[in-house]
Design an enzyme around this catalytic site. Structure first.
Site, short mmCIF file in Angstrom:
data_model
loop_
_atom_site.label_atom_id
_atom_site.label_comp_id
_atom_site.label_asym_id
_atom_site.label_seq_id
_atom_site.Cartn_x
_atom_site.Cartn_y
_atom_site.Cartn_z
N ASP A 31 49.90 33.76 43.59
CA ASP A 31 49.37 34.67 42.66
C ASP A 31 49.98 34.44 41.47
O ASP A 31 50.68 33.55 41.18
CB ASP A 31 50.05 36.29 42.92
N ASP A 73 45.26 39.55 51.79
CA ASP A 73 46.91 39.29 51.86
C ASP A 73 47.62 40.66 52.05
O ASP A 73 47.13 41.55 51.43
CB ASP A 73 47.35 38.20 50.75
#
Ligand SMILES: CCOC(=O)Nc1nc2cc3nc(NC)[nH]c3cc2c(=O)[nH]1
Ligand SMILES: [Zn+2]
Length: 372
Positions: free
Chosen positions: A92, A266
Site C-alpha cells: 500500500d 485484501d
C-alpha cells in the site's frame, strides 16, 4: 522477463475470472491477499501462507518505513528476500495507515507529516516518497499515494479529498516512471457518490494505470452502502484491467464484491481473527474460546483439508487457545487463510463454469444452518 498483464478467462454476470501475469508469478483472480504488515503474515511461516493457496500478499509501507526502514530492507536485497516470499507482493502507499495509526498528522497539498506511533519520530510522506519507498522494498504492485476521507463526510469534503487524491495520482504516476514488470495501480475515491466516483475514474483513466483500486470503502459504511457503491463503481473502471477492493472483508463481503466485478481483495480479518479465536467455516463462525467446545472431539470443519482440521479437535484448539499457547494462533490463522482461499477457488471455478449464481446460493444456504 515478461511484463505485467491481466488475462480474462471467463465471466458470469459481472463476476470475472482470470490471471494476472507478473515476473514473480501468476495470480489467479478473483484473488484474496493475506496481509503481511511487518514483513510477516502474523503467526504464519511464508511456506505455510503459500500452502493455503495465496499467490500474492500485501505489505504495509507505513509500518516498514518506520521499522526497519525501506533503505535497510533494500540494502538487504528487498522485501521478497528479507521475508522469504518469492511470489508477488503488493504494497500500500501508506496514506490510509498514516491517517489511522500515526500521531500528530498534518495534511497539505504536498503530502502528510506525522509522528511515528512507535517512537514519536517525525516523518513526511508524499506521492514521490511513497513511490521511492515502494521501489526500495521491491514491490511488484505499487499503489498510488491517496487520501481516504473518514466517513461520514459531506459532499464538499468528499469532492475536495477525491480531487487531492487525483492530483496525487498524477504525481505518483510521474514519480513511478516506466518500470517494466512492475505495476502501478490508481485508487478511485469519491465516497458513496456516483458522480464523484465517475469523475475520479475518468481522471485515473486519463492518467493510465496497470490496475484500478476502489478506495474509500470498508470504512464503517456498512455492507448495504458498500454493495450499493459496488453496484456502479467497478463498471466505471476499465474492464480489461484488474479491479482491487481494499480492506474487504468478511466472507459474504468478498462474495458480494466478486459478484459485482471485483478481482482482488485484501483484509486482516482471517489472520487477526485467527489470533482472537474467531474461526470462519463454510457453515458460519465458531468462537473457539466458548466453553461448549471443551469436550468436542470433532474438527473445526470435517470437509476442510488444512492442518488444523486434519489433525486437531475443537477440544484441543479450545484448550491451547484458553492456555494462550502460540500454536492456537498458528493453527487458527492457517485454517482461516485456507478457508478464505477455498472461497476464492470456489468462485474462480464457478465463474469459469457459468454457475456462479448456484455457487453463491449454496454459499449462503450453508451459512444459514444454526449450531456449528
Ligand atoms: C492497499 C492500498 O491502499 C492504499 O494505498 N490506500 C488506501 N488504502 C485503503 C485501505 C483500506 N482498508 C479499509 N478497510 C479495512 N478501507 C480502506 C480504504 C483504503 C483507501 O481508500 N486507500
Ligand atoms: Zn481447516
Amino acid at each position: 522477463m515478461g511484463g505485467f498483464s491481466f488475462e480474462k478467462l471467463g465471466q458470469d454476470g459481472k463476476a470475472r475470472t482470470g490471471v494476472i501475469h507478473t515476473p514473480k508469478g501468476d495470480i489467479r483472480t478473483p484473488a484474496f491477499m493475506p496481509v503481511g504488515t511487518a514483513a510477516t503474515v502474523k503467526a504464519m511461516m511464508p511456506e505455510s501462507v503459500a500452502a493455503t493457496g495465496a499467490e500474492i500478499l500485501l505489505g504495509n509501507t507505513y509500518h516498514l518505513m518506520l521499522r526497519p526502514t525501506a533503505e535497510r530492507i533494500n540494502n538487504l536485497g528487498g522485501l521478497h528476500k528479507f521475508m522469504n516470499w518469492s511470489k508477488p507482493i503488493l504494497t500500500d502507499s501508506g496514506g490510509f495507515q498514516v491517517m489511522s495509526l500515526a500521531g500528530l498528522r498534518k495534511l497539505t497539498e504536498e503530502g502528510v507529516t506525522f509522528q511515528s506511533h512507535i517512537d514519536g519520530s517525525k516523518h513526511h510522506l508524499t506521492p514521490e516518497r511513497s513511490m521511492e519507498i515502494q521501489r526500495l522494498l521491491g514491490s511488484d504492485i505499487v499503489m498510488c499515494f491517496d487520501e481516504c476521507p473518514a466517513l461520514p463526510a459531506d459532499r464538499d469534503r468528499i469532492a475536495e479529498s477525491m480531487r487531492l487524491s487525483m492530483r496525487w495520482a498524477q504525481r505518483s504516476r510521474d514519480a513511478f516512471g516506466d518500470r517494466l514488470g512492475y505495476a502501478l495501480f490508481g485508487i478511485q475515491q469519491g465516497g458513496l457518490e456516483q458522480d464523484f466516483r465517475e469523475e475520479s475514474a475518468e481522471a485515473l483513466k486519463s492518467i493510465g494505470f496497470d490496475g484500478y483500486a476502489i478506495g474509500g470503502l470498508a470504512v464503517g459504511e456498512g455492507q448495504d452502502a458498500m454493495f450499493g457503491c459496488l453496484d456502479f463503481a467497478p463498471d466505471q473502471l476499465p474492464e480489461d484491467k484488474p479491479r482491487y477492493l481494499m480492506g474487504v472483508g468478511k466472507p459474504d463481503d468478498i462474495v458480494g464484491a466478486v459478484k459485482r466485478g471485483v478481482d482482488m481483495m485484501d483484509c486482516v480479518l482471517p489472520s487477526r481473527s485467527g489470533r482472537t479465536g474467531q474461526v470462519f467455516t463454510r457453515r458460519g463462525v465458531i468462537n473457539i474460546k466458548n466453553a461448549r467446545h471443551a469436550d468436542d472431539p470433532r474438527p473445526l470443519d470435517e470437509h476442510c483439508t488444512c492442518p488444523a482440521c486434519r489433525n486437531y479437535s475443537r477440544a484441543y484448539l479450545h484448550h491451547v487457545f484458553r492456555s494462550n499457547e502460540m500454536i492456537a494462533g498458528m493453527l487458527l490463522t492457517w485454517h482461516n487463510l485456507h478457508y478464505f482461499q477455498e472461497i476464492m477457488q470456489g468462485m474462480r471455478d464457478a465463474i469459469a463454469a457459468g454457475t456462479f449464481d448456484a455457487w453463491e446460493a449454496d454459499f449462503h444456504a450453508m451459512r444459514a444452518q444454526g449450531d456449528i
